[in-house]
Design a protein around this motif. Structure first.
Motif, short mmCIF file in Angstrom:
data_model
loop_
_atom_site.label_atom_id
_atom_site.label_comp_id
_atom_site.label_asym_id
_atom_site.label_seq_id
_atom_site.Cartn_x
_atom_site.Cartn_y
_atom_site.Cartn_z
N THR A 10 1.06 -0.99 0.13
CA THR A 10 -0.45 -0.25 0.15
C THR A 10 0.95 1.40 -0.10
O THR A 10 0.28 2.06 -0.42
CB THR A 10 -1.57 0.55 1.16
N VAL A 14 -0.69 4.91 1.51
CA VAL A 14 -0.68 6.03 -0.05
C VAL A 14 -1.72 5.05 -0.25
O VAL A 14 -2.89 6.31 -0.73
CB VAL A 14 0.09 6.35 -0.67
N GLY A 15 -1.57 3.70 -0.46
CA GLY A 15 -3.16 3.22 -1.15
C GLY A 15 -4.61 3.13 -0.67
O GLY A 15 -5.39 2.98 -0.83
N LEU A 16 -4.24 3.65 1.01
CA LEU A 16 -5.79 3.41 1.65
C LEU A 16 -6.65 5.12 1.28
O LEU A 16 -7.46 5.12 2.01
CB LEU A 16 -5.28 3.46 3.15
N SER A 17 -5.52 5.81 0.24
CA SER A 17 -6.16 6.67 -0.38
C SER A 17 -7.93 7.41 -0.07
O SER A 17 -8.02 6.35 -0.96
CB SER A 17 -6.19 7.46 -1.14
N PRO A 21 -6.58 6.29 -5.28
CA PRO A 21 -5.27 5.89 -4.77
C PRO A 21 -4.23 5.04 -6.01
O PRO A 21 -3.00 5.29 -5.79
CB PRO A 21 -5.38 4.12 -3.85
N ALA A 25 -0.75 7.10 -5.60
CA ALA A 25 0.48 6.84 -5.49
C ALA A 25 1.89 7.31 -6.34
O ALA A 25 3.04 6.97 -6.18
CB ALA A 25 0.68 5.25 -4.91
N GLN A 72 -7.93 -1.86 -5.19
CA GLN A 72 -7.35 -0.84 -5.19
C GLN A 72 -6.32 -0.08 -4.18
O GLN A 72 -5.46 0.46 -4.71
CB GLN A 72 -7.91 0.76 -5.28
N GLU A 73 -6.07 -0.60 -3.49
CA GLU A 73 -4.93 0.48 -1.77
C GLU A 73 -4.13 -0.96 -2.57
O GLU A 73 -2.94 -0.02 -1.98
CB GLU A 73 -5.41 -0.76 -0.76
N VAL A 75 -0.57 -0.15 -4.30
CA VAL A 75 -0.06 0.68 -5.69
C VAL A 75 1.41 0.17 -5.50
O VAL A 75 1.82 1.35 -5.95
CB VAL A 75 -0.45 2.29 -4.78
#
Length: 159
Positions: A10, A14-17, A21, A25, A72-73, A75
């Motif tokens: 992630t 960052v991938g938790l945006s 995401p 990233a 999607q998390e 990245v």
């Protein structure tokens, strides 16, 4: 080690945006592009090459724990894809902008064999392979722009 790899998948959160995401990233990778470019082409290539199998493993572990494919998390694939896009290019705002837009466009639309790879390959390798392919296509286009046009502007001096 497993927890570290899940965090790497992630890009340390960052991938938790909540929105875009992968795009977030890719933006977060720009400082790494500058750092590796400053370090030189050999360290750039070594880090990029080493991030590929580590990213595959990280994505695989994340998928196992979440029970889903290509969340999607995850990245780390965008990080590696954008590093591939920007290899051996000058550090200019034009190169960063064009490379960013081109990579995101190819990653999102998945034209030609990029979409085929995305659909046919599972696991951590499947997560990474479409972004690597998008990065390779973008890199070839960027190299053509660099060698045949002045669209990428003048080098930004770092250091």
């Amino acid at each position: 080690m497993r927890n570290f790899l899940k965090k790497l998948a992630t890009l340390f959160g960052v991938g938790l945006s909540p929105k875009a995401p992968g795009t977030v990233a890719t933006v977060a990778t720009i400082p790494l592009v500058f750092l590796l470019n400053w370090a030189g082409p050999i360290p750039y290539m070594i880090v990029t090459f080493l991030l590929l199998p580590v990213g595959i493993l990280a994505a695989e572990i994340y998928e196992q724990d979440k029970g889903s494919h290509d969340s999607q998390e995850i990245v780390i694939d965008e990080v590696v894809g954008f590093l591939i896009t920007m290899v051996w290019l000058p550090l200019t705002w034009q190169a960063i902008l064009i490379g960013f837009v081109l990579f995101r466009l190819l990653d999102i639309t998945k034209p030609l064999f990029v979409g085929y790879l995305d659909k046919k390959i599972q696991g951590g390798l499947g997560v990474m392979v479409d972004d690597v392919a998008a990065g390779m296509v973008a890199s070839v286009i960027m190299q053509l722009l660099f060698t045949h046009t002045n669209w990428l502007g003048s080098q930004i001096l770092v250091g």
